[in-house]
Design an enzyme around this catalytic site. Structure first.
Site, PDB file in Angstrom:
ATOM      1  N   LYS A   1     142.000  33.128  85.157  1.00  0.00           N
ATOM      2  CA  LYS A   1     142.395  34.502  85.470  1.00  0.00           C
ATOM      3  C   LYS A   1     141.317  35.220  86.306  1.00  0.00           C
ATOM      4  CE  LYS A   1     146.332  34.376  83.182  1.00  0.00           C
ATOM      5  NZ  LYS A   1     146.377  33.124  82.435  1.00  0.00           N
TER       6      LYS A   1
HETATM    7  C1  LIG Z   1     152.337  35.039  81.848  1.00  0.00           C
HETATM    8  C2  LIG Z   1     151.411  34.644  80.748  1.00  0.00           C
HETATM    9  N1  LIG Z   1     151.573  35.191  79.542  1.00  0.00           N
HETATM   10  C3  LIG Z   1     150.771  34.873  78.513  1.00  0.00           C
HETATM   11  C4  LIG Z   1     149.750  33.966  78.645  1.00  0.00           C
HETATM   12  C5  LIG Z   1     148.898  33.618  77.473  1.00  0.00           C
HETATM   13  O1  LIG Z   1     147.558  33.982  77.646  1.00  0.00           O
HETATM   14  P1  LIG Z   1     146.405  33.188  76.901  1.00  0.00           P
HETATM   15  O2  LIG Z   1     146.248  31.871  77.578  1.00  0.00           O
HETATM   16  O3  LIG Z   1     145.204  34.084  77.079  1.00  0.00           O
HETATM   17  O4  LIG Z   1     146.799  33.065  75.475  1.00  0.00           O
HETATM   18  C6  LIG Z   1     149.532  33.369  79.874  1.00  0.00           C
HETATM   19  C7  LIG Z   1     148.451  32.390  80.013  1.00  0.00           C
HETATM   20  O5  LIG Z   1     147.980  31.914  80.889  1.00  0.00           O
HETATM   21  C8  LIG Z   1     150.379  33.712  80.964  1.00  0.00           C
HETATM   22  O6  LIG Z   1     150.229  33.155  82.168  1.00  0.00           O
END
Ligand SMILES: Cc1ncc(COP(=O)(O)O)c(C=O)c1O
Length: 407
Positions: A202
């Protein structure tokens, strides 16, 4: 453009030399000495978790976004779960979301015992199509979870209009969109709750981590309790006030983000604007090139947004190509370009298919997009040479499979 001679070279997948000698991933973090020092300083301090760095990170984040409250979590997924809980989602209720997302967006609805209801996406942005949302609303609908796909903000005004008419809560999954702008304002203030992720690919990272911004003080309080077992105060507050007594007031989880990585987040946040600027420069270079390459449809950007470019997903104009996405994907990997696909539509995963009986063709725009999508490398640490390598490789491979190419 220097792509013509390259396009005549033998593809690496056919035994030719790859465009790059070393593999370029589609995304990766940038961590510098200041980041490392900030983490080391916390390791030498009294508080490894739930100490002063948590509040410091949350305040800096809220100020950047322009929201009244920011509440940190151990991941974006944990944050989504907390948002679904705080919205009051429960068994027998429904929430509308997009099939073209990471499974976590829909999974958090299931965590609450509620049912995710997918609505198709708009063919330009691949974000939830406002028109299809209205068709999916029932008396059981409680919330809408738009996703800012690839970092292009969803049509929040249109979605909020529908939500207000029907008394629904809007939880924006902005895990791709930290720093993006919608109608001149940063993403993170319009929805009832906006969720961010700090996964290493990110815009800024804490290893794992997430954040929710909201302007609603009651939501913020519930979110803070939910991430801390449902307890009404944290250990540091109790130490400071000399109290031992606490109450568990709701069934929460341990979704806390430790001070060690909040210190990293504080440092990373200082670099967010330059990270975004670099991503926007790379996107502009890609788009200027690929709009002239037959067989490639670059991502479309609506006039009222400034995307954060978490991803740069091209769509293949398969009608102009002699190979499918899988073949072009393999050919690009052979050139040492770390391409990826975002996303396998959530309803096509076996868990969702088996549990809800989804069949192919139910969300034609998302499914058609899926058959064409390839995410090419996009991260702020890319050098100009990395960017040119991607352009050379993509043009080489796509032109090789061009339908009008002889031989
Ligand atoms: C659109 C979206 N929502 C939720 C998430 C979940 O985030 P995390 O990986 O920090 O749990 C991601 C992860 O990359 C994502 O791309």
């Amino acid at each position: 453009m220097t792509t013509k001679p390259t396009s005549l070279q033998t593809l690496a997948i056919d035994g030719g030399p790859p465009v790059r000698a070393s593999f370029l991933p589609y995304g990766r973090q940038s961590v510098d000495e200041a980041d490392i020092q900030a983490v080391v300083d916390v390791l030498r301090s009294d508080w490894l978790t739930t100490g002063p760095k948590v509040g410091e990170f949350e305040e800096a984040f809220a100020a950047y976004v322009g929201a009244s409250h920011a509440v940190s979590f151990s991941s974006g997924t944990a944050a989504l779960h907390a948002a679904a809980f705080t919205a009051g989602l429960k068994t027998g209720e429904e929430a509308i979301t997009t099939p073209l997302t990471f499974a976590a967006t829909a999974n958090c609805i299931l965590y609450q015992g509620a049912t995710p209801v997918f609505a198709d996406v708009a063919s330009d942005t691949l974000n939830l199509d406002t028109l299809t949302i209205s068709e999916k609303i029932t008396p059981r609908t409680k919330a809408i979870f738009p996703v800012d796909y690839a970092g292009h903000p969803a049509d929040l005004d249109g979605i909020l209009d529908i939500a207000r008419q029907h008394g629904l809560i809007v939880i924006e999954d902005a895990c791709h969109a930290l720093g993006a702008e919608y109608k001149g304002a940063r993403v993170g203030i319009a929805a009832d709750m906006t969720v961010f992720s700090f996964h290493p690919v990110k815009h800024i990272t804490t290893g794992e981590g997430g954040m929710i911004t909201t302007n609603d003080a009651q939501f913020a309080e519930t979110l803070r309790r939910f991430r801390n077992h449902g307890i009404s105060s944290d250990a540091r507050q109790r130490q400071n006030s000399g109290q031992w007594y606490y109450e568990m007031v709701l069934l929460g989880f341990n979704y806390r983000l430790p001070d060690i990585v909040c210190a990293l987040g504080i440092q990373q946040l200082k670099k967010l604007e330059s990270n975004l600027a670099r991503r926007r420069t790379i996107a502009a270079r890609y788009t200027a090139t690929f709009r002239n390459v037959a067989g490639i449809i670059p991502p479309r950007v609506r006039s009222d947004v400034n995307p954060a470019w978490h991803l740069y997903p091209i769509r293949l104009d398969l009608e102009k190509l002699t190979a499918d996405r899988a073949q072009i994907f393999r050919a690009l990997r052979a050139e040492n370009i770390g391409v990826n696909v975002h996303y396998i539509p959530v309803h096509q995963h076996p868990y969702y298919r088996d549990r809800f009986g989804y069949r192919a063709g139910e969300f034609p725009v998302a499914e058609d997009a899926y058959s064409r999508l390839i995410s090419i490398p996009m991260f702020h640490g890319m050098t100009d040479k990395d960017v040119e390598d991607v352009i050379l490789a993509v043009a080489k491979v796509v032109e090789h499979y061009g339908a009008d190419r002889k031989g």
